[in-house]
Each structure stands twice: as structure tokens, then as C-alpha cells.
Scaffold this motif. Sequence first.
Motif, PDB file in Angstrom:
ATOM      1  N   GLY A   1       0.852  -1.181   0.000  1.00 53.13           N
ATOM      2  CA  GLY A   1       0.000   0.000   0.000  1.00 53.13           C
ATOM      3  C   GLY A   1       0.886   1.229   0.000  1.00 53.13           C
ATOM      4  N   LEU A   2       0.809   2.023  -1.054  1.00 53.27           N
ATOM      5  CA  LEU A   2       1.726   3.146  -1.241  1.00 53.27           C
ATOM      6  C   LEU A   2       0.954   4.461  -1.261  1.00 53.27           C
ATOM      7  CD1 LEU A   2       4.830   3.529  -1.939  1.00 53.27           C
ATOM      8  CD2 LEU A   2       4.068   3.806  -4.292  1.00 53.27           C
ATOM      9  N   ASP A   3       1.377   5.415  -0.422  1.00 51.73           N
ATOM     10  CA  ASP A   3       0.709   6.723  -0.430  1.00 51.73           C
ATOM     11  C   ASP A   3       1.691   7.886  -0.582  1.00 51.73           C
ATOM     12  OD1 ASP A   3       1.956   6.853   2.022  1.00 51.73           O
ATOM     13  OD2 ASP A   3       0.111   6.832   3.213  1.00 51.73           O
ATOM     14  N   GLY A   4       2.956   7.563  -0.845  1.00 52.93           N
ATOM     15  CA  GLY A   4       3.957   8.608  -1.039  1.00 52.93           C
ATOM     16  C   GLY A   4       4.671   9.022   0.226  1.00 52.93           C
ATOM     17  N   SER A   5       4.228   8.546   1.383  1.00 49.73           N
ATOM     18  CA  SER A   5       4.860   8.909   2.653  1.00 49.73           C
ATOM     19  C   SER A   5       6.172   8.162   2.827  1.00 49.73           C
ATOM     20  CB  SER A   5       3.924   8.586   3.819  1.00 49.73           C
ATOM     21  OG  SER A   5       3.699   7.193   3.889  1.00 49.73           O
ATOM     22  N   SER A   6       7.005   8.633   3.773  1.00 51.11           N
ATOM     23  CA  SER A   6       8.284   7.966   4.022  1.00 51.11           C
ATOM     24  C   SER A   6       8.060   6.554   4.548  1.00 51.11           C
ATOM     25  CB  SER A   6       9.111   8.772   5.025  1.00 51.11           C
ATOM     26  OG  SER A   6       8.431   8.897   6.267  1.00 51.11           O
ATOM     27  N   GLU A   7       6.991   6.364   5.332  1.00 50.30           N
ATOM     28  CA  GLU A   7       6.739   5.022   5.855  1.00 50.30           C
ATOM     29  C   GLU A   7       6.318   4.051   4.753  1.00 50.30           C
ATOM     30  OE1 GLU A   7       3.318   7.711   7.403  1.00 50.30           O
ATOM     31  OE2 GLU A   7       5.489   7.815   7.139  1.00 50.30           O
ATOM     32  N   SER A   8       5.539   4.533   3.773  1.00 49.33           N
ATOM     33  CA  SER A   8       5.137   3.625   2.692  1.00 49.33           C
ATOM     34  C   SER A   8       6.303   3.346   1.760  1.00 49.33           C
ATOM     35  CB  SER A   8       3.941   4.197   1.917  1.00 49.33           C
ATOM     36  OG  SER A   8       4.307   5.299   1.125  1.00 49.33           O
ATOM     37  N   ARG A   9       7.230   4.291   1.631  1.00 52.88           N
ATOM     38  CA  ARG A   9       8.432   4.037   0.826  1.00 52.88           C
ATOM     39  C   ARG A   9       9.327   2.998   1.506  1.00 52.88           C
ATOM     40  NH1 ARG A   9       8.146   9.725   0.170  1.00 52.88           N
ATOM     41  NH2 ARG A   9       9.806  10.053   1.690  1.00 52.88           N
ATOM     42  N   ALA A  10       9.421   3.086   2.838  1.00 53.46           N
ATOM     43  CA  ALA A  10      10.190   2.067   3.576  1.00 53.46           C
ATOM     44  C   ALA A  10       9.544   0.701   3.408  1.00 53.46           C
ATOM     45  CB  ALA A  10      10.271   2.445   5.055  1.00 53.46           C
ATOM     46  N   ALA A  11       8.204   0.675   3.424  1.00 49.69           N
ATOM     47  CA  ALA A  11       7.477  -0.584   3.225  1.00 49.69           C
ATOM     48  C   ALA A  11       7.766  -1.152   1.837  1.00 49.69           C
ATOM     49  CB  ALA A  11       5.976  -0.364   3.405  1.00 49.69           C
ATOM     50  N   ALA A  12       7.809  -0.284   0.834  1.00 48.68           N
ATOM     51  CA  ALA A  12       8.083  -0.737  -0.532  1.00 48.68           C
ATOM     52  C   ALA A  12       9.500  -1.307  -0.652  1.00 48.68           C
ATOM     53  CB  ALA A  12       7.889   0.412  -1.512  1.00 48.68           C
ATOM     54  N   GLU A  13      10.462  -0.671   0.020  1.00 47.99           N
ATOM     55  CA  GLU A  13      11.836  -1.175  -0.018  1.00 47.99           C
ATOM     56  C   GLU A  13      11.933  -2.536   0.669  1.00 47.99           C
ATOM     57  OE1 GLU A  13      14.434  -0.163  -1.540  1.00 47.99           O
ATOM     58  OE2 GLU A  13      13.848   1.836  -2.226  1.00 47.99           O
ATOM     59  N   TRP A  14      11.229  -2.694   1.791  1.00 45.88           N
ATOM     60  CA  TRP A  14      11.234  -3.999   2.466  1.00 45.88           C
ATOM     61  C   TRP A  14      10.567  -5.042   1.566  1.00 45.88           C
ATOM     62  CZ3 TRP A  14       8.097  -7.935   3.869  1.00 45.88           C
ATOM     63  CH2 TRP A  14       8.570  -8.834   4.835  1.00 45.88           C
TER      64      TRP A  14
END
Length: 301
Positions: free
Chosen positions: A8-21
Amino acid sequence: MVRYIMVGLDGSSESRAAAEWAVREAKLRELPLRLVHVWEPVPEPMAQAPLLGTETLKHWSERIPRGAAEGLRARHPGVDVAAVQLAGVPADVLVDVARDAELVVLGSRGLSGIAGFMVGSVGQSVIARTEVPVVVVRSGEQAADEHAMDPAGIPSAATRFRPVLLGLDTRSPDDTVIAFAFEEAARRDTSLRVLHAWTPPPYNIYGLSDHVSFYDELARENATALTEALRPWRDKYPAVEVIEASRAGSAADQIVSSSRYASLVVVGRRTRRSRFGVHIGPVAHAVLHHALAPVAVVAHG
């Protein structure tokens, strides 16, 4: 149908970290990665505004998944990364898309000055409503954080993965949760630490000598129960080193305390519903908000 890992991506730093993981997990599982950005249409009065119109907002929001996908492909050329933008209520859309996913990954803000996560309403709703395992990743999570220290005392992606930590209730051990934890440890070529917490008797109902004897007996019984619950899994995954820990006290507190040494924490969530709706469960809820490593919540019956 080809399964995939969904973020789930919304452009926030936390969603970017989730995408990298998630892209690292996709590489371990040899699965494609799908980035899902949910665009929630604005109310009609706002949609009429020239600078905040529906088409303008949609255009700008389309850049979020597209840009994230391009960056992930460049950094991880061996992973099939796709991005999609959908319209609707974020929690509802993510739950619907998750039906065809093998794993869902969400981001969480770290609590400033406090160890733990801040899981928003969308994340909590997705965790509580989907039967697919959900991993929550905190903002700022780095690949090196999942690995042991190097000779200089610094976490490094070049060292071995830290253990996977499984919180297990021996009264009702679920195969789905246990299998997930063993598979994650096997993929990482690391050990699996299994933690079982049990409730000690109150001191005031026994004489001192009787209490000590009864406490020791309970400790032995719980340790034995843990060993027996894991015996068939040790046979099924002989290459995975299993470290057992059976301790008296709060399950949530002990899992949170041990999470600082883990690459991934695995907890279960019952899928049963109550008249008040769906719930994550007290242990999973506490671990989600205070753990120091990514947390996988695995739904089971």
C-alpha cells in the motif's frame, strides 16, 4: 493465477520504507511486486476548484506509484515491479486487492522518541479485515537493520540475517502461523526463535515452599509443551535452527523486548468476528505498536 506481494503506497516515508522492504522480500520469494496507490476522490465542491480539481489531483497522485516503481526497478533490476492506481476508500480497496496477494506490506510511522509504531486507521483496518499475512514496516527501516552486527559493531547487509521471532501460544498453536515463521527463517537462512509466555500463579494462594514447587512444575510443563508443539516442525525444516524460550509473564512485553534482536517478528491473529466487528487482538495490537522490527500478522482460524 500468479501470486504477488502487494504494497500500500501513499507517497509517505513510511510507505516508501514498506516498498523497499517488500522488494527485498519479493526477491527472496521470487515473486512480482505490485505497488497499489489508492486515490480517494475529493468532495464535489473541492473538485470544482481550478487548482484542486479532480483531474489535477489525480494527475499529481499518479506520479506517486509511477515514480516509486521506477526507483525500485533501478535499484532491484531482477524484480518484476508494477504499479497501479485505484480510486475508492483506501482500506476497502486495499482489502479487495489483497485477496489475490501472497503477502501485504504496509508502512507505519515511528513514534518520535519512543520505540514503536504508529499504525493508522487504514493499516489497522486492513490488518483486521484481510486473511492474507500483513507485514508492517516502520519509517526509516533499512536493509542493514535486519542483519547482525559486523566486526565494527555496525549492522550490515553483508552479515547474516538476525533471527526470525515467533510468538507462540502452545494452548492453540496454529499451523498457518508456525509455517509462515519457519518459511521466513528458511528464506533468510537464519534461526527461528520461538517465544512462549505463560501466566504464573498468584503468590498469595500458596505457602512459599508449595508455591516454589508449583511454579517450577508449571515452568517445566510449559517448556515441554513448547518443545512438543515444535517437534514436527523441526523435522519438516531440519536446516532451520530453532531456539525455544518459555517464560512467565506478559506475551506482548516479552515479544516486544526480544524484537530488538529480530529481523522479523511473527504473531497470529484470529479471524473470528465479534458483535463489535473485527479486531486485531491484544497481543498483536501491542506488538504492532511497540516492536523494534518489522511485524508480520498472520490470520488464522
